[in-house]
Design a protein around this motif. Sequence first.
Motif, short mmCIF file in Angstrom:
data_model
loop_
_atom_site.label_atom_id
_atom_site.label_comp_id
_atom_site.label_asym_id
_atom_site.label_seq_id
_atom_site.Cartn_x
_atom_site.Cartn_y
_atom_site.Cartn_z
N SER A 7 147.03 167.92 36.35
CA SER A 7 145.35 167.99 36.55
C SER A 7 145.21 167.38 38.25
CB SER A 7 144.44 167.57 35.45
OG SER A 7 143.33 167.30 36.41
N GLY A 8 146.11 166.78 38.03
CA GLY A 8 145.71 165.54 39.57
C GLY A 8 146.37 166.73 40.48
N MET A 9 147.61 166.38 40.26
CA MET A 9 148.44 167.40 40.76
C MET A 9 148.52 168.59 41.38
SD MET A 9 152.17 166.17 40.15
CE MET A 9 152.33 166.80 38.50
N GLU A 10 147.80 169.39 40.81
CA GLU A 10 146.99 170.46 40.59
C GLU A 10 145.51 170.42 41.48
OE1 GLU A 10 145.68 174.53 38.39
OE2 GLU A 10 145.01 173.18 37.26
N THR A 11 144.98 169.42 41.96
CA THR A 11 144.06 169.30 42.77
C THR A 11 144.03 169.07 43.79
OG1 THR A 11 142.43 168.73 40.79
CG2 THR A 11 141.66 168.23 42.95
N SER A 12 145.19 168.40 44.63
CA SER A 12 146.16 168.00 45.10
C SER A 12 146.37 169.32 45.58
CB SER A 12 147.49 167.14 45.35
OG SER A 12 146.35 165.78 44.97
N ALA A 13 147.23 170.28 45.18
CA ALA A 13 147.38 171.44 46.18
C ALA A 13 146.72 172.67 45.84
CB ALA A 13 148.61 171.96 44.41
N VAL A 14 145.38 172.34 45.20
CA VAL A 14 144.45 173.43 46.01
C VAL A 14 144.01 173.26 47.04
CG1 VAL A 14 142.48 173.96 44.69
CG2 VAL A 14 144.28 174.03 42.78
N SER A 15 143.57 171.71 47.01
CA SER A 15 142.88 171.42 48.43
C SER A 15 144.17 170.91 49.32
CB SER A 15 142.48 170.10 47.78
OG SER A 15 142.03 169.20 49.11
N VAL A 16 145.27 171.57 49.63
CA VAL A 16 146.11 171.80 50.28
C VAL A 16 146.03 172.98 50.84
CG1 VAL A 16 148.96 171.17 51.08
CG2 VAL A 16 147.48 168.85 50.04
N LEU A 17 146.38 174.04 50.04
CA LEU A 17 146.58 174.72 50.12
C LEU A 17 145.23 175.72 50.77
CD1 LEU A 17 148.55 175.76 46.67
CD2 LEU A 17 149.40 176.05 49.44
N LYS A 18 144.11 175.34 50.33
CA LYS A 18 142.48 175.89 50.15
C LYS A 18 142.81 175.19 52.19
CE LYS A 18 137.59 175.24 50.45
NZ LYS A 18 136.64 174.09 50.23
N ARG A 19 143.65 174.07 53.47
CA ARG A 19 143.19 173.95 53.98
C ARG A 19 144.24 174.57 54.79
NH1 ARG A 19 141.58 172.29 58.60
NH2 ARG A 19 142.19 171.25 59.92
N ALA A 20 145.43 175.06 53.72
CA ALA A 20 146.88 175.93 55.09
C ALA A 20 145.95 177.03 55.10
CB ALA A 20 147.81 176.05 53.57
N VAL A 21 145.46 177.90 54.06
CA VAL A 21 144.25 179.42 54.91
C VAL A 21 143.48 179.09 55.65
CG1 VAL A 21 142.55 180.50 53.12
CG2 VAL A 21 144.88 179.70 52.32
N GLU A 22 142.77 177.85 55.36
CA GLU A 22 141.35 178.28 57.00
C GLU A 22 142.38 177.81 57.66
OE1 GLU A 22 139.61 174.44 55.79
OE2 GLU A 22 138.71 174.94 54.34
N LEU A 23 143.46 177.13 57.93
CA LEU A 23 144.22 177.24 59.50
C LEU A 23 145.08 177.79 59.75
CD1 LEU A 23 145.39 173.66 58.94
CD2 LEU A 23 144.16 173.69 60.48
N ASP A 24 145.92 179.06 58.91
CA ASP A 24 145.76 179.86 59.05
C ASP A 24 145.20 181.54 59.40
OD1 ASP A 24 147.60 182.30 58.44
OD2 ASP A 24 147.96 182.42 56.21
#
Length: 246
Positions: A7-24
Amino acid sequence: MTQNHVSGMETSAVSVLKRAVELDQSGRFQESLVCYQEGIQLLMDVLKAVKDDSKRGHYRQKIKGYMDRAEQIKAHVSQLKEDGKYHEQVKISEDATGYSYEALFKPYISSSLTEVWVEDPYIRHIHQLYNFVRFCEMLMKASCKVKSIHLLTSQDEPDGSQQTSALSELRESLGAHGVTLDLQFSSTIHDREIRFDNGWIIKIGRGLDYFKRPKGRFSLGYCDYDLRQCQETSVDIFHTKHTKTL
């Protein structure tokens, strides 16, 4: 692996990918690419740990979507670089945090990076000299093999002994790690520019001196520059095939 860990890894992934989309979405493609790659790796780690078939299918689909987008960005960035039209801008707002040298330069450092040129008139006073040391430390820890750093700055007047002594000590220290520091001084230098021999050019309005003074020696941000407040400035990033010399 425990459910909490997954669950912790998934939360980290979601956070990083959300940032990726914002930067994109804001056109900061090179930065978004780094975040997509980190997020995809985290999701792949989650996929390995999950046993439920329906969940595995869900993660596979997500990973494929993000990988497809990352490939599109790679192709787009490659084309812009090929055409000599790559330009993005990062605006650092007053009092912002999270802009250490590691955070700012990471997207542009690659394993092929071996030589760096720094043109900055303000590597003179003690805090500016410390900034340059921090910048060199960042390069030494990064995933590259820097062999030479060139610094063009102005001499501290009227007493340049502190500047000379500090830069001599840094040159010796870098030399012990197999890195050459080439120093040159100019009385007319004005522009601030950092060039990497992998083609990236980073122009920071305030040069390396964009951090505010910490509130005290025992305040957060004194040691960790990610927690240090910044002064407002703009960072322009370009790419060229010709960065061998300034």
